[in-house]
Design a protein around this motif. Structure first.
Motif, mmCIF file in Angstrom:
data_model
loop_
_atom_site.group_PDB
_atom_site.id
_atom_site.type_symbol
_atom_site.label_atom_id
_atom_site.label_comp_id
_atom_site.label_asym_id
_atom_site.label_seq_id
_atom_site.Cartn_x
_atom_site.Cartn_y
_atom_site.Cartn_z
ATOM 1 N N PRO A 1 -2.028 -22.587 -2.736
ATOM 2 C CA PRO A 1 -2.282 -22.239 -1.333
ATOM 3 C C PRO A 1 -1.049 -21.665 -0.643
ATOM 4 C CG PRO A 1 -3.249 -24.367 -1.867
ATOM 5 C CD PRO A 1 -2.414 -23.976 -3.058
ATOM 6 N N ALA A 2 -1.262 -20.598 0.120
ATOM 7 C CA ALA A 2 -0.176 -19.928 0.832
ATOM 8 C C ALA A 2 -0.593 -19.755 2.286
ATOM 9 C CB ALA A 2 0.117 -18.568 0.198
ATOM 10 N N PRO A 3 0.365 -19.659 3.181
ATOM 11 C CA PRO A 3 0.019 -19.473 4.599
ATOM 12 C C PRO A 3 -0.572 -18.094 4.852
ATOM 13 C CG PRO A 3 2.378 -19.263 4.277
ATOM 14 C CD PRO A 3 1.813 -19.730 2.964
ATOM 15 N N ALA A 4 -1.377 -18.022 5.896
ATOM 16 C CA ALA A 4 -1.920 -16.725 6.308
ATOM 17 C C ALA A 4 -0.880 -16.007 7.158
ATOM 18 C CB ALA A 4 -3.211 -16.924 7.094
ATOM 19 N N GLY A 5 -0.954 -14.694 7.143
ATOM 20 C CA GLY A 5 -0.008 -13.907 7.926
ATOM 21 C C GLY A 5 -0.025 -12.461 7.500
ATOM 22 N N GLY A 6 1.081 -11.802 7.712
ATOM 23 C CA GLY A 6 1.198 -10.394 7.345
ATOM 24 C C GLY A 6 2.639 -9.958 7.439
ATOM 25 N N PHE A 7 2.899 -8.761 6.958
ATOM 26 C CA PHE A 7 4.262 -8.241 7.039
ATOM 27 C C PHE A 7 4.225 -6.721 7.133
ATOM 28 C CE2 PHE A 7 3.216 -8.938 2.562
ATOM 29 C CZ PHE A 7 3.494 -7.711 1.986
ATOM 30 N N GLY A 8 5.317 -6.206 7.668
ATOM 31 C CA GLY A 8 5.478 -4.770 7.796
ATOM 32 C C GLY A 8 6.747 -4.316 7.122
ATOM 33 N N LEU A 9 7.412 -3.332 7.696
ATOM 34 C CA LEU A 9 8.594 -2.782 7.061
ATOM 35 C C LEU A 9 9.825 -3.660 7.227
ATOM 36 C CD1 LEU A 9 8.196 0.983 8.004
ATOM 37 C CD2 LEU A 9 7.773 -0.085 5.797
ATOM 38 N N PHE A 10 9.868 -4.473 8.258
ATOM 39 C CA PHE A 10 11.048 -5.302 8.467
ATOM 40 C C PHE A 10 10.724 -6.679 9.029
ATOM 41 C CE2 PHE A 10 10.287 -3.092 12.421
ATOM 42 C CZ PHE A 10 10.487 -4.060 13.382
ATOM 43 N N GLU A 11 9.464 -6.997 9.224
ATOM 44 C CA GLU A 11 9.093 -8.250 9.870
ATOM 45 C C GLU A 11 7.984 -8.943 9.094
ATOM 46 O OE1 GLU A 11 8.718 -9.579 14.495
ATOM 47 O OE2 GLU A 11 7.506 -7.870 13.852
ATOM 48 N N VAL A 12 8.120 -10.261 8.951
ATOM 49 C CA VAL A 12 7.112 -11.104 8.318
ATOM 50 C C VAL A 12 6.610 -12.090 9.357
ATOM 51 C CG1 VAL A 12 6.659 -12.815 6.524
ATOM 52 C CG2 VAL A 12 8.157 -10.879 6.043
ATOM 53 N N PHE B 1 1.356 11.835 17.526
ATOM 54 C CA PHE B 1 1.897 11.469 16.220
ATOM 55 C C PHE B 1 3.194 10.684 16.373
ATOM 56 C CE2 PHE B 1 4.423 12.936 12.390
ATOM 57 C CZ PHE B 1 3.881 11.974 11.549
ATOM 58 N N ALA B 2 4.028 11.052 17.342
ATOM 59 C CA ALA B 2 5.269 10.316 17.582
ATOM 60 C C ALA B 2 4.965 8.877 17.998
ATOM 61 C CB ALA B 2 6.100 11.027 18.650
ATOM 62 N N VAL B 3 3.964 8.693 18.863
ATOM 63 C CA VAL B 3 3.571 7.345 19.269
ATOM 64 C C VAL B 3 3.056 6.561 18.071
ATOM 65 C CG1 VAL B 3 1.971 6.015 20.710
ATOM 66 C CG2 VAL B 3 3.072 8.068 21.633
ATOM 67 N N LEU B 4 2.254 7.209 17.235
ATOM 68 C CA LEU B 4 1.744 6.566 16.022
ATOM 69 C C LEU B 4 2.891 6.125 15.114
ATOM 70 C CD1 LEU B 4 -1.254 7.702 13.888
ATOM 71 C CD2 LEU B 4 0.931 7.361 12.766
ATOM 72 N N LEU C 1 5.961 1.748 12.588
ATOM 73 C CA LEU C 1 7.300 1.262 12.273
ATOM 74 C C LEU C 1 7.498 -0.181 12.712
ATOM 75 C CD1 LEU C 1 10.212 1.781 11.280
ATOM 76 C CD2 LEU C 1 10.727 2.650 13.569
ATOM 77 N N ILE C 2 7.009 -0.538 13.883
ATOM 78 C CA ILE C 2 7.315 -1.852 14.438
ATOM 79 C C ILE C 2 6.244 -2.899 14.146
ATOM 80 C CG2 ILE C 2 8.659 -0.791 16.283
ATOM 81 C CD1 ILE C 2 6.357 -1.346 18.196
ATOM 82 N N GLU C 3 5.040 -2.489 13.760
ATOM 83 C CA GLU C 3 3.963 -3.452 13.567
ATOM 84 C C GLU C 3 4.078 -4.159 12.206
ATOM 85 O OE1 GLU C 3 1.365 -4.823 15.075
ATOM 86 O OE2 GLU C 3 1.937 -3.915 16.984
ATOM 87 N N PRO C 4 4.014 -5.497 12.189
ATOM 88 C CA PRO C 4 4.013 -6.236 10.915
ATOM 89 C C PRO C 4 2.613 -6.352 10.337
ATOM 90 C CG PRO C 4 4.068 -7.774 12.735
ATOM 91 C CD PRO C 4 4.065 -6.395 13.356
ATOM 92 N N ALA D 1 11.478 1.761 5.104
ATOM 93 C CA ALA D 1 11.746 1.763 6.538
ATOM 94 C C ALA D 1 12.641 2.927 6.937
ATOM 95 C CB ALA D 1 12.391 0.434 6.949
ATOM 96 N N VAL D 2 13.637 3.230 6.108
ATOM 97 C CA VAL D 2 14.528 4.360 6.407
ATOM 98 C C VAL D 2 13.749 5.668 6.394
ATOM 99 C CG1 VAL D 2 16.459 5.721 5.516
ATOM 100 C CG2 VAL D 2 16.644 3.237 5.640
ATOM 101 N N PHE D 3 12.848 5.842 5.435
ATOM 102 C CA PHE D 3 12.046 7.066 5.374
ATOM 103 C C PHE D 3 11.155 7.201 6.608
ATOM 104 C CE2 PHE D 3 12.592 7.237 0.585
ATOM 105 C CZ PHE D 3 13.280 8.440 0.598
ATOM 106 N N VAL D 4 10.539 6.105 7.037
ATOM 107 C CA VAL D 4 9.673 6.164 8.214
ATOM 108 C C VAL D 4 10.507 6.439 9.470
ATOM 109 C CG1 VAL D 4 8.056 4.859 9.655
ATOM 110 C CG2 VAL D 4 7.922 4.693 7.166
#
Length: 218
Positions: free
Chosen positions: A56-67, A33-36, A41-44, A94-97
């Motif tokens: 039209p918009a670019p393809a991509g993704g975002f996470g808690l702090f990275e786009v 669970f810690a690894v998860l 946390l780090i994956e966008p 992000a702070v909660f996670v």
């Protein structure tokens, strides 16, 4: 027929053996669970944009702090865990996670308290830590969609995006893992409470071991 003391001793031996096996399983699952938590946390990859928004918009993704935006070469990513940018509206999630990750790591570190406290006390302390981690993880998952109305999100998901509305985007695997992580923490918390509670009460009154023997097991 065995005497009450002999039955109690047999029960204690069997319980201790099973408790150690469950305790080892609990520790391994807590480590997983810690690894998860680190991954989510780090994956966008909390939200995925397929580039089908209108206009039209670019393809991509975002996470808690990275786009991240897809290009012909490697993805172009912007963001920093230290500053929780470029999407400030995700800072609360992000702070909660991060708090959930810290609490899970603390529960792993709590295993080192076996030398100073009884196993029952250690398990109960770890159970409360994991219950707090589950709460923080759930709050992170609940507050994350509130930031979908920002310009960075609308750039990927279209003008229809807003709080708790993704527009042309879709939830991606990291968000699903974060939700499963909150459930996993609850399961681990329940298992820790079970391991910490006295199981000798399951025996009939005449077959319970003396109080001194119980305290030695716990």
């Amino acid at each position: 027929m065995l005497a009450a003391q002999e039955v109690a001793q047999l029960y204690q031996t069997d319980f201790v053996r099973n408790a150690r096996a469950l305790g080892a399983l609990w520790a391994v699952c807590t480590l997983c669970f810690a690894v998860l938590e680190v991954v989510v946390l780090i994956e966008p990859s909390w939200v995925r944009a397929a580039g089908q928004a209108r206009p039209p918009a670019p393809a991509g993704g975002f996470g808690l702090f990275e786009v991240c935006l897809e290009t012909d070469g490697p993805p172009e990513c912007r963001g920093s865990l230290a500053t929780l940018s470029p999407v400030p509206s995700f800072q609360t999630a992000a702070v909660f996670v991060c708090m959930a990750l810290a609490l899970v790591l603390a529960s792993l570190g709590g295993l080192g308290l076996y030398r100073f406290f009884s196993p029952a006390t250690v398990y109960k302390v770890c159970a409360w830590l994991q219950l707090s981690a589950a709460s923080c993880q759930a709050l992170g998952c609940l507050t994350f969609p509130a930031g979908w109305e920002t310009a960075e999100v609308r750039r990927l998901c279209g003008p229809q995006a807003g709080s708790y509305a993704l527009g042309a985007c879709s939830i991606h695997w990291a968000f699903v893992l974060a939700i499963l992580g909150a459930m996993d923490a609850l399961v681990l918390c329940g298992l820790a409470f079970v391991l910490g509670n006295r199981q000798d009460t399951l025996l009939p009154e005449g077959f319970r071991p003396p109080q001194k023997a119980v305290s030695n097991v716990i």
